[in-house]
Design a protein around this motif. Structure first.
Motif, mmCIF file in Angstrom:
data_model
loop_
_atom_site.group_PDB
_atom_site.id
_atom_site.type_symbol
_atom_site.label_atom_id
_atom_site.label_comp_id
_atom_site.label_asym_id
_atom_site.label_seq_id
_atom_site.Cartn_x
_atom_site.Cartn_y
_atom_site.Cartn_z
ATOM 1 N N LEU A 59 -4.405 -0.057 -6.519
ATOM 2 C CA LEU A 59 -4.406 1.387 -6.719
ATOM 3 C C LEU A 59 -4.077 1.795 -8.149
ATOM 4 C CD1 LEU A 59 -2.774 2.373 -3.324
ATOM 5 C CD2 LEU A 59 -5.189 2.358 -3.952
ATOM 6 N N GLN A 60 -3.805 0.831 -9.013
ATOM 7 C CA GLN A 60 -3.647 1.118 -10.438
ATOM 8 C C GLN A 60 -4.966 0.880 -11.166
ATOM 9 O OE1 GLN A 60 -0.173 -1.389 -11.193
ATOM 10 N NE2 GLN A 60 0.988 0.488 -11.532
ATOM 11 N N ALA A 61 -5.590 -0.257 -10.899
ATOM 12 C CA ALA A 61 -6.879 -0.578 -11.522
ATOM 13 C C ALA A 61 -8.027 0.146 -10.811
ATOM 14 C CB ALA A 61 -7.125 -2.085 -11.499
ATOM 15 N N MET A 62 -7.741 0.686 -9.614
ATOM 16 C CA MET A 62 -8.729 1.361 -8.771
ATOM 17 C C MET A 62 -9.907 0.420 -8.474
ATOM 18 S SD MET A 62 -7.336 4.157 -7.928
ATOM 19 C CE MET A 62 -8.489 5.376 -7.334
ATOM 20 N N THR A 63 -9.555 -0.711 -7.863
ATOM 21 C CA THR A 63 -10.547 -1.699 -7.440
ATOM 22 C C THR A 63 -10.225 -2.175 -6.031
ATOM 23 O OG1 THR A 63 -9.282 -3.538 -8.383
ATOM 24 C CG2 THR A 63 -11.010 -2.568 -9.786
ATOM 25 N N GLN A 64 -11.239 -2.727 -5.387
ATOM 26 C CA GLN A 64 -11.047 -3.407 -4.109
ATOM 27 C C GLN A 64 -11.606 -4.815 -4.281
ATOM 28 O OE1 GLN A 64 -13.377 -1.215 -1.182
ATOM 29 N NE2 GLN A 64 -15.124 -2.565 -1.478
ATOM 30 N N THR A 65 -10.891 -5.811 -3.776
ATOM 31 C CA THR A 65 -11.347 -7.196 -3.856
ATOM 32 C C THR A 65 -11.446 -7.759 -2.449
ATOM 33 O OG1 THR A 65 -10.308 -7.480 -6.015
ATOM 34 C CG2 THR A 65 -10.888 -9.488 -4.809
ATOM 35 N N ASN A 66 -12.629 -8.266 -2.109
ATOM 36 C CA ASN A 66 -12.836 -8.906 -0.819
ATOM 37 C C ASN A 66 -12.134 -10.260 -0.858
ATOM 38 O OD1 ASN A 66 -14.176 -10.748 1.115
ATOM 39 N ND2 ASN A 66 -15.478 -8.962 1.533
ATOM 40 N N ILE A 67 -11.219 -10.486 0.072
ATOM 41 C CA ILE A 67 -10.417 -11.712 0.084
ATOM 42 C C ILE A 67 -11.295 -12.948 0.250
ATOM 43 C CG2 ILE A 67 -8.608 -12.980 1.344
ATOM 44 C CD1 ILE A 67 -7.645 -10.572 -0.308
#
Length: 166
Positions: A59-67
């Motif tokens: 929520l700082q970099a505003m990214t989502q990473t698929n595990i």
């Protein structure tokens, strides 16, 4: 759903992810509610399973990473800003945890958690501590730990365990 009973999201806020065509697409309602709650609470990251995929949302970099696939995509919050809250923790015990390679969080020992909490409460932006024979550098702004020898960097978090009373 847990978040529906605990947190009501306003209709003027939505969360979106950027697809391969560089277009922002709305996230599922359950994911959007969980993200808004975490964002409003000042969380830095959120581990979440949505649409049968597990993600880490930064929520700082505003990214989502698929595990599983390790693919990272941009996310955005569309809506009014969240008012800053002052930190008020109800009675309970603060627990510090680190995230492993599978995105599961594990608590530090009571002694190590107390040392991290003391440094955090003192307003330090970082601290170096030795744990289990390893020297680590802890960055409270990035909420990461770095093993000084192996250079392995991991995400850490601070949370309240309301079930444990002081």
């Amino acid at each position: 759903i847990f978040f529906r009973t605990q947190f009501a999201m306003t209709s003027d806020v939505r969360w979106e992810w950027k697809d391969d065509a560089s277009k922002f697409v709305p996230l599922a309602d359950d994911a959007a509610m969980a993200l808004e709650k975490a964002y409003s609470d000042g969380e830095k990251t959120l581990d979440l399973k949505t649409n049968n995929w597990r993600y880490v949302f930064d929520l700082q970099a505003m990214t989502q990473t698929n595990i599983k696939t390790k693919k990272t995509r941009d996310i955005q919050r569309v809506g009014p800003p969240v008012a800053k809250k002052t930190e008020v923790l109800p009675e309970g015990e603060v627990v510090w945890e680190w995230r492993d390679d599978d995105a599961a969080f594990y608590p530090y020992s009571q002694k190590d958690s107390s040392a991290l909490e003391a440094a955090h409460k003192a307003g330090l932006s970082s601290v170096e501590l030795t744990m289990r024979g390893w020297k680590y550098s802890f960055d409270f702004k990035a909420m990461t730990q770095l093993n000084s020898e192996t250079k392995t960097k991991r995400i850490m978090r601070r949370r309240l365990d309301a079930h444990k009373r002081k």
